[in-house]
Design a protein around this motif. Structure first.
Motif, PDB file in Angstrom:
ATOM      1  N   MET A   1      27.820  13.730 -27.247  1.00  9.29           N
ATOM      2  CA  MET A   1      27.449  14.872 -26.428  1.00  9.29           C
ATOM      3  C   MET A   1      27.826  16.198 -27.097  1.00  9.29           C
ATOM      4  SD  MET A   1      28.298  13.119 -22.747  1.00  9.29           S
ATOM      5  CE  MET A   1      27.827  14.472 -21.698  1.00  9.29           C
ATOM      6  N   PRO A   2      29.046  16.306 -27.685  1.00  7.38           N
ATOM      7  CA  PRO A   2      29.335  17.527 -28.458  1.00  7.38           C
ATOM      8  C   PRO A   2      28.345  17.727 -29.606  1.00  7.38           C
ATOM      9  CG  PRO A   2      31.356  16.340 -27.980  1.00  7.38           C
ATOM     10  CD  PRO A   2      30.226  15.442 -27.583  1.00  7.38           C
ATOM     11  N   LEU A   3      27.964  16.615 -30.262  1.00  9.32           N
ATOM     12  CA  LEU A   3      26.990  16.708 -31.346  1.00  9.32           C
ATOM     13  C   LEU A   3      25.660  17.253 -30.830  1.00  9.32           C
ATOM     14  CD1 LEU A   3      26.002  16.110 -34.239  1.00  9.32           C
ATOM     15  CD2 LEU A   3      25.447  13.800 -33.460  1.00  9.32           C
ATOM     16  N   ALA A   4      25.216  16.783 -29.674  1.00  9.48           N
ATOM     17  CA  ALA A   4      23.956  17.261 -29.110  1.00  9.48           C
ATOM     18  C   ALA A   4      24.004  18.760 -28.870  1.00  9.48           C
ATOM     19  CB  ALA A   4      23.663  16.520 -27.803  1.00  9.48           C
ATOM     20  N   LEU A   5      25.136  19.235 -28.341  1.00 12.52           N
ATOM     21  CA  LEU A   5      25.278  20.672 -28.073  1.00 12.52           C
ATOM     22  C   LEU A   5      25.263  21.476 -29.364  1.00 12.52           C
ATOM     23  CD1 LEU A   5      25.755  22.945 -26.075  1.00 12.52           C
ATOM     24  CD2 LEU A   5      28.203  22.456 -26.194  1.00 12.52           C
ATOM     25  N   LEU A   6      26.010  21.011 -30.367  1.00 11.58           N
ATOM     26  CA  LEU A   6      26.068  21.735 -31.646  1.00 11.58           C
ATOM     27  C   LEU A   6      24.700  21.749 -32.330  1.00 11.58           C
ATOM     28  CD1 LEU A   6      29.483  20.424 -33.014  1.00 11.58           C
ATOM     29  CD2 LEU A   6      28.973  22.750 -32.235  1.00 11.58           C
ATOM     30  N   LEU A   7      24.007  20.621 -32.306  1.00 14.20           N
ATOM     31  CA  LEU A   7      22.688  20.569 -32.933  1.00 14.20           C
ATOM     32  C   LEU A   7      21.711  21.502 -32.233  1.00 14.20           C
ATOM     33  CD1 LEU A   7      22.323  16.725 -33.588  1.00 14.20           C
ATOM     34  CD2 LEU A   7      22.684  18.520 -35.295  1.00 14.20           C
ATOM     35  N   ARG A   8      21.816  21.587 -30.917  1.00 19.85           N
ATOM     36  CA  ARG A   8      20.902  22.472 -30.191  1.00 19.85           C
ATOM     37  C   ARG A   8      21.202  23.930 -30.508  1.00 19.85           C
ATOM     38  NH1 ARG A   8      18.939  22.334 -23.865  1.00 19.85           N
ATOM     39  NH2 ARG A   8      17.158  23.695 -24.256  1.00 19.85           N
ATOM     40  N   LEU A   9      22.504  24.260 -30.585  1.00 17.85           N
ATOM     41  CA  LEU A   9      22.881  25.636 -30.904  1.00 17.85           C
ATOM     42  C   LEU A   9      22.396  26.034 -32.304  1.00 17.85           C
ATOM     43  CD1 LEU A   9      26.493  25.733 -29.417  1.00 17.85           C
ATOM     44  CD2 LEU A   9      24.446  26.879 -28.517  1.00 17.85           C
ATOM     45  N   ARG A  10      22.325  25.072 -33.199  1.00 14.59           N
ATOM     46  CA  ARG A  10      21.857  25.345 -34.563  1.00 14.59           C
ATOM     47  C   ARG A  10      20.331  25.332 -34.668  1.00 14.59           C
ATOM     48  NH1 ARG A  10      25.551  24.289 -39.199  1.00 14.59           N
ATOM     49  NH2 ARG A  10      23.553  24.163 -40.298  1.00 14.59           N
ATOM     50  N   GLY A  11      19.655  24.996 -33.574  1.00 11.76           N
ATOM     51  CA  GLY A  11      18.209  24.982 -33.593  1.00 11.76           C
ATOM     52  C   GLY A  11      17.603  23.769 -34.280  1.00 11.76           C
ATOM     53  N   TRP A  12      18.385  22.680 -34.362  1.00  6.91           N
ATOM     54  CA  TRP A  12      17.911  21.452 -35.005  1.00  6.91           C
ATOM     55  C   TRP A  12      16.736  20.868 -34.238  1.00  6.91           C
ATOM     56  CZ3 TRP A  12      18.603  16.041 -33.613  1.00  6.91           C
ATOM     57  CH2 TRP A  12      18.364  15.145 -34.669  1.00  6.91           C
ATOM     58  N   ARG A  13      15.709  20.429 -34.963  1.00  5.91           N
ATOM     59  CA  ARG A  13      14.489  19.923 -34.323  1.00  5.91           C
ATOM     60  C   ARG A  13      14.290  18.431 -34.531  1.00  5.91           C
ATOM     61  NH1 ARG A  13      13.735  23.567 -30.575  1.00  5.91           N
ATOM     62  NH2 ARG A  13      13.621  25.685 -31.423  1.00  5.91           N
ATOM     63  N   GLY A  14      15.319  17.743 -34.933  1.00  7.66           N
ATOM     64  CA  GLY A  14      15.204  16.305 -35.140  1.00  7.66           C
ATOM     65  C   GLY A  14      15.186  15.537 -33.826  1.00  7.66           C
ATOM     66  N   ARG A  15      15.277  14.233 -33.931  1.00  7.22           N
ATOM     67  CA  ARG A  15      15.167  13.356 -32.762  1.00  7.22           C
ATOM     68  C   ARG A  15      16.526  12.724 -32.476  1.00  7.22           C
ATOM     69  NH1 ARG A  15      10.229   9.383 -31.682  1.00  7.22           N
ATOM     70  NH2 ARG A  15       9.358  11.463 -31.717  1.00  7.22           N
ATOM     71  N   LEU A  16      17.069  13.001 -31.319  1.00  8.83           N
ATOM     72  CA  LEU A  16      18.367  12.471 -30.921  1.00  8.83           C
ATOM     73  C   LEU A  16      18.184  11.520 -29.743  1.00  8.83           C
ATOM     74  CD1 LEU A  16      21.440  12.568 -31.391  1.00  8.83           C
ATOM     75  CD2 LEU A  16      21.554  14.406 -29.704  1.00  8.83           C
ATOM     76  N   VAL A  17      18.581  10.273 -29.950  1.00  9.70           N
ATOM     77  CA  VAL A  17      18.555   9.261 -28.891  1.00  9.70           C
ATOM     78  C   VAL A  17      19.995   8.919 -28.559  1.00  9.70           C
ATOM     79  CG1 VAL A  17      17.863   6.921 -28.265  1.00  9.70           C
ATOM     80  CG2 VAL A  17      16.329   8.344 -29.634  1.00  9.70           C
ATOM     81  N   CYS A  18      20.358   9.010 -27.290  1.00 15.16           N
ATOM     82  CA  CYS A  18      21.740   8.820 -26.850  1.00 15.16           C
ATOM     83  C   CYS A  18      21.817   7.628 -25.900  1.00 15.16           C
ATOM     84  CB  CYS A  18      22.232  10.085 -26.153  1.00 15.16           C
ATOM     85  SG  CYS A  18      23.858   9.965 -25.379  1.00 15.16           S
ATOM     86  N   LEU A  19      22.826   6.776 -26.078  1.00 17.17           N
ATOM     87  CA  LEU A  19      23.089   5.679 -25.153  1.00 17.17           C
ATOM     88  C   LEU A  19      24.249   6.065 -24.255  1.00 17.17           C
ATOM     89  CD1 LEU A  19      22.669   2.755 -24.170  1.00 17.17           C
ATOM     90  CD2 LEU A  19      24.286   2.039 -25.919  1.00 17.17           C
ATOM     91  N   ALA A  20      24.028   6.085 -22.955  1.00 15.26           N
ATOM     92  CA  ALA A  20      25.060   6.466 -21.983  1.00 15.26           C
ATOM     93  C   ALA A  20      25.325   5.290 -21.055  1.00 15.26           C
ATOM     94  CB  ALA A  20      24.610   7.684 -21.180  1.00 15.26           C
ATOM     95  N   HIS A  21      26.540   4.756 -21.127  1.00 11.19           N
ATOM     96  CA  HIS A  21      26.882   3.570 -20.345  1.00 11.19           C
ATOM     97  C   HIS A  21      27.256   3.918 -18.905  1.00 11.19           C
ATOM     98  CE1 HIS A  21      28.307  -0.452 -19.545  1.00 11.19           C
ATOM     99  NE2 HIS A  21      29.527  -0.042 -19.306  1.00 11.19           N
ATOM    100  N   TYR A  22      27.870   5.089 -18.702  1.00 11.21           N
ATOM    101  CA  TYR A  22      28.404   5.419 -17.378  1.00 11.21           C
ATOM    102  C   TYR A  22      28.235   6.913 -17.145  1.00 11.21           C
ATOM    103  CZ  TYR A  22      31.859   5.612 -13.536  1.00 11.21           C
ATOM    104  OH  TYR A  22      32.496   5.804 -12.335  1.00 11.21           O
TER     105      TYR A  22
END
Length: 265
Positions: A1-22
């Motif tokens: 989740m921190p990675l997702a936030l940092l990538l978004r702030l940097r304007g990254w346009r790649g594909r992020l798939v996240c597995l959330a158990h709970y």
């Protein structure tokens, strides 16, 4: 989740798939703050958790996918089991297990043996097993074993029991699908989080949370059931896991998410 936030702030346009158990309310707030746009897909292991992302985090349903928890069905295969005599019943795992209730259930059924492999993924502590040393003598806290040995205990047990606290996420799912893959009957606490994994199991083997007496009744019912019926219950579990939880299927679906294929089911 921190990675997702940092990538978004940097304007990254790649594909992020996240597995959330709970998806807890706190995590839902964090997901909401990051925003659905940071993720190509968030994958959960139950429909209930997928719904939480939509209702609590405001994610579009198209960004969320419920996918059954995978299991290595080639490893947890009945054909690979080296039978162990006189195992009795087996329970495994540490996360939100109701081992105190399980001990009460087996106090009502002293003629049956319960072996608890109550170890978590991290460390070697026995969750809920050694804390009740004054419990019934027919409940045995087992040492940590290899996966191959655990498979042998699963495959040799009369049934595998999954006793759970009444939680809303899929606690206990790994042990449940491993036991099912081994072709064993399963007795389980039917929580909100794991109910969708238990539909093929006889309703009499699905126990409400916190009901030690019903658990004892399910154990005795299993013990009184003929071997042919037990084998059919186990085969039904194995068939369901191979169809819904196989590792090959899981890998194919995740690969499809990463290369923009939505036709894999």
């Amino acid at each position: 989740m921190p990675l997702a936030l940092l990538l978004r702030l940097r304007g990254w346009r790649g594909r992020l798939v996240c597995l959330a158990h709970y998806i807890t309310p706190r995590r839902a707030r964090i997901f909401k703050r990051i925003g659905a746009g940071a993720f190509h897909r968030v994958i959960t292991v139950s429909q209930a958790q997928a719904a939480s992302l939509v209702t609590l985090a405001g994610f579009p349903a198209t960004r969320v996918r419920a996918l059954h928890n995978w299991v290595d069905d080639r490893f947890f295969d009945p054909a690979l089991v080296d039978k162990i005599p006189d195992v009795g019943f087996v329970a495994c795992g540490a996360e939100n297990r109701d081992y105190a209730g399980l001990r009460r259930a087996f106090a009502e059924t002293p003629q049956h043996v319960m072996r608890i492999f109550g170890h978590g993924f991290f460390g070697t502590g026995v969750a809920g097993a050694e804390r009740h040393k004054d419990g019934p003598s027919n409940v045995v806290a087992m040492p940590r074993v290899s996966f191959a040995e655990l498979r042998n205990y699963y495959g040799s047990a009369e049934a595998v029991v999954v006793p759970l606290n009444g939680v809303t996420y899929a606690a206990g799912v790994t042990g449940a699908v491993e036991a099912m893959a081994c072709g064993r009957p399963v007795i389980a606490t039917e929580t909100t989080g794991i109910a969708e994994y238990l539909g093929q199991i006889d309703p009499r083997l699905r126990v409400p949370p916190g009901d030690a007496h019903r658990m004892a009744e399910a154990v005795q019912l299993l013990a009184d059931t003929d071997l042919e019926t037990r084998a059919a219950w186990g085969q039904r579990n194995r068939d369901w896991v191979v169809q819904h939880c196989s590792l090959d299927r899981y890998v194919a679906i995740i690969r499809g998410e990463m290369i923009d294929r939505d036709d894999v089911d």
